[in-house]
Write an enzyme that holds these catalytic residues in place. Structure first.
Site, PDB file in Angstrom:
ATOM      1  N   ASP A 119      -1.284  -4.265  10.282  1.00 47.10           N
ATOM      2  CA  ASP A 119      -2.635  -4.587   9.859  1.00 47.10           C
ATOM      3  C   ASP A 119      -3.512  -3.585  10.584  1.00 47.10           C
ATOM      4  O   ASP A 119      -3.350  -3.347  11.787  1.00 47.10           O
ATOM      5  CB  ASP A 119      -3.010  -6.028  10.215  1.00 47.10           C
ATOM      6  CG  ASP A 119      -4.173  -6.512   9.362  1.00 47.10           C
ATOM      7  OD1 ASP A 119      -4.078  -6.400   8.110  1.00 47.10           O
ATOM      8  OD2 ASP A 119      -5.194  -6.966   9.905  1.00 47.10           O
ATOM      9  N   SER A 120      -4.404  -2.979   9.840  1.00 43.21           N
ATOM     10  CA  SER A 120      -5.144  -1.857  10.410  1.00 43.21           C
ATOM     11  C   SER A 120      -6.564  -1.837   9.877  1.00 43.21           C
ATOM     12  O   SER A 120      -6.884  -2.543   8.915  1.00 43.21           O
ATOM     13  CB  SER A 120      -4.421  -0.554  10.067  1.00 43.21           C
ATOM     14  OG  SER A 120      -4.040  -0.536   8.703  1.00 43.21           O
ATOM     15  N   ASN A 131       0.857  -1.194   0.000  1.00 46.04           N
ATOM     16  CA  ASN A 131       0.000   0.000   0.000  1.00 46.04           C
ATOM     17  C   ASN A 131       0.894   1.246   0.000  1.00 46.04           C
ATOM     18  O   ASN A 131       1.533   1.567   1.001  1.00 46.04           O
ATOM     19  CB  ASN A 131      -0.904  -0.054   1.244  1.00 46.04           C
ATOM     20  CG  ASN A 131      -1.827   1.151   1.350  1.00 46.04           C
ATOM     21  OD1 ASN A 131      -1.495   2.241   0.908  1.00 46.04           O
ATOM     22  ND2 ASN A 131      -2.978   0.945   1.953  1.00 46.04           N
ATOM     23  N   GLY A 187      -8.060   5.328   1.879  1.00 43.57           N
ATOM     24  CA  GLY A 187      -9.060   4.501   2.560  1.00 43.57           C
ATOM     25  C   GLY A 187     -10.233   5.306   3.090  1.00 43.57           C
ATOM     26  O   GLY A 187     -10.862   6.088   2.366  1.00 43.57           O
ATOM     27  N   TYR A 188     -10.503   5.120   4.373  1.00 50.93           N
ATOM     28  CA  TYR A 188     -11.667   5.753   4.989  1.00 50.93           C
ATOM     29  C   TYR A 188     -11.375   7.169   5.502  1.00 50.93           C
ATOM     30  O   TYR A 188     -12.205   7.762   6.194  1.00 50.93           O
ATOM     31  CB  TYR A 188     -12.164   4.888   6.157  1.00 50.93           C
ATOM     32  CG  TYR A 188     -12.575   3.476   5.764  1.00 50.93           C
ATOM     33  CD1 TYR A 188     -13.889   3.176   5.409  1.00 50.93           C
ATOM     34  CD2 TYR A 188     -11.644   2.434   5.735  1.00 50.93           C
ATOM     35  CE1 TYR A 188     -14.264   1.886   5.050  1.00 50.93           C
ATOM     36  CE2 TYR A 188     -11.999   1.140   5.370  1.00 50.93           C
ATOM     37  CZ  TYR A 188     -13.304   0.871   5.032  1.00 50.93           C
ATOM     38  OH  TYR A 188     -13.678  -0.397   4.662  1.00 50.93           O
TER      39      TYR A 188
HETATM   40  P1  ITT Z   1      -1.141  -4.164   3.183  1.00 50.64           P
HETATM   41  O1  ITT Z   1      -1.869  -5.368   3.734  1.00 50.64           O
HETATM   42  O2  ITT Z   1      -0.331  -4.500   1.957  1.00 50.64           O
HETATM   43  O3  ITT Z   1      -0.360  -3.429   4.214  1.00 50.64           O
HETATM   44  P2  ITT Z   1      -3.796  -3.013   2.909  1.00 50.64           P
HETATM   45  O4  ITT Z   1      -4.318  -1.708   2.357  1.00 50.64           O
HETATM   46  O5  ITT Z   1      -4.468  -4.265   2.411  1.00 50.64           O
HETATM   47  O6  ITT Z   1      -2.216  -3.077   2.633  1.00 50.64           O
HETATM   48  P3  ITT Z   1      -4.651  -3.732   5.539  1.00 50.64           P
HETATM   49  O7  ITT Z   1      -4.806  -5.157   5.168  1.00 50.64           O
HETATM   50  O8  ITT Z   1      -4.002  -3.371   6.836  1.00 50.64           O
HETATM   51  O9  ITT Z   1      -3.808  -2.914   4.451  1.00 50.64           O
HETATM   52  O10 ITT Z   1      -6.079  -3.075   5.442  1.00 50.64           O
HETATM   53  C1  ITT Z   1      -6.280  -1.854   6.027  1.00 50.64           C
HETATM   54  C2  ITT Z   1      -7.492  -1.199   5.408  1.00 50.64           C
HETATM   55  O11 ITT Z   1      -8.083  -0.396   6.452  1.00 50.64           O
HETATM   56  C3  ITT Z   1      -7.048  -0.218   4.319  1.00 50.64           C
HETATM   57  O12 ITT Z   1      -7.118  -0.777   3.043  1.00 50.64           O
HETATM   58  C4  ITT Z   1      -8.016   0.928   4.520  1.00 50.64           C
HETATM   59  O13 ITT Z   1      -9.222   0.632   3.849  1.00 50.64           O
HETATM   60  C5  ITT Z   1      -8.268   0.912   6.031  1.00 50.64           C
HETATM   61  N1  ITT Z   1      -7.299   1.785   6.720  1.00 50.64           N
HETATM   62  C6  ITT Z   1      -6.254   1.405   7.523  1.00 50.64           C
HETATM   63  N2  ITT Z   1      -5.555   2.469   7.937  1.00 50.64           N
HETATM   64  C7  ITT Z   1      -6.143   3.545   7.384  1.00 50.64           C
HETATM   65  C8  ITT Z   1      -5.870   4.924   7.414  1.00 50.64           C
HETATM   66  O14 ITT Z   1      -4.811   5.419   8.047  1.00 50.64           O
HETATM   67  N3  ITT Z   1      -6.699   5.736   6.752  1.00 50.64           N
HETATM   68  C9  ITT Z   1      -7.755   5.244   6.081  1.00 50.64           C
HETATM   69  N4  ITT Z   1      -8.069   3.960   5.970  1.00 50.64           N
HETATM   70  C10 ITT Z   1      -7.269   3.104   6.615  1.00 50.64           C
END
Ligand code: ITT
Length: 200
Positions: A70-71, A10, A149-150
């Site tokens: 993971d977030s 990401n 994202g959000y």
């Molecule tokens: P990686 O697994 O490759 O790190 P990812 O985008 O799939 O990338 P996650 O599996 O951790 O990451 O999913 C986190 C999702 O939660 C992310 O795609 C966003 O939709 C949301 N998210 C997490 N942190 C955020 C932030 O700081 N601002 C906005 N949305 C966020």
């Protein structure tokens, strides 16, 4: 210069970590620098499991210390959804936002929190995980084009702007990612003498 890998594809996360690491004597690489990385199935039960899986896979593949996050967004009125499924809630950021706003239509309780768990892996082992959070509310309609994202629908407590409206440097001071990262950095500084050989 020594380097560490953040196990993410990401680009927005990479940008945030580059800013968070700006004062450190370490170069940051990401999975964008390792196009052959086979990927990880994020099928863990919670943020911690998925972060650990991602960090471990990158550490083994790249053969250097790695960390991952993971977030996601937990919405009180939706019993914590989308939570660990935040990335898979719908197909794209605009669709995820639209689905969430629809789920909260006519819902007076708009309390939510962003959660981030960072895992660090060294020498083929996960050595520690750290959790960060930021609390706030889901606004009625998206505001701002910054972040990812959000971000355009999340307004942190104590601020008038959504994460999408505020400068990245301000998000860096208060975000779930910054909160978890500060704890991780403190750990690395405290343990540096122990980990010195491993940490490049
Ligand atoms: P990686 O697994 O490759 O790190 P990812 O985008 O799939 O990338 P996650 O599996 O951790 O990451 O999913 C986190 C999702 O939660 C992310 O795609 C966003 O939709 C949301 N998210 C997490 N942190 C955020 C932030 O700081 N601002 C906005 N949305 C966020």
């Amino acid at each position: 210069m020594a380097y560490i890998v953040v196990a993410t594809g990401n680009a927005h996360k990479v940008e945030e970590y580059r800013r968070l690491l700006a004062d450190q004597q370490v170069e940051l690489k990401s999975l964008l620098d390792y196009p052959g990385f086979p990927g990880v199935e994020e099928d863990g039960a919670d943020f911690r499991e998925n972060a650990a899986k991602k960090a471990l896979a990158a550490c083994k593949y790249c053969d250097v210390p790695a960390f991952a996050d993971d977030s996601g967004l937990e919405v009180e009125a939706l019993d914590g959804a989308p939570g660990v499924h935040s990335a898979r809630y719908a197909a794209s950021d605009p669709e995820r936002i639209a689905k969430l706003l629809e789920a909260l239509r006519d819902q007076p309780n708009r309390r939510a929190r962003f959660v981030c768990v960072i895992a660090i892996a060294v020498n083929g082992e996960v050595i520690e995980t750290f959790e960060g959070e930021v609390r706030g509310t889901i606004v009625e309609a998206p505001r701002g084009a910054g972040g990812f994202g959000y971000d355009p629908i999340f307004q942190p407590d104590g601020y008038e702007q959504t994460f999408g409206e505020m400068p990245g440097e301000l998000k860096d001071q208060i975000s779930h990612r910054a909160d978890a990262f500060r704890k991780a950095l403190q750990f690395v500084e405290d343990e540096m003498s122990v980990l010195d050989d491993d940490f490049c």
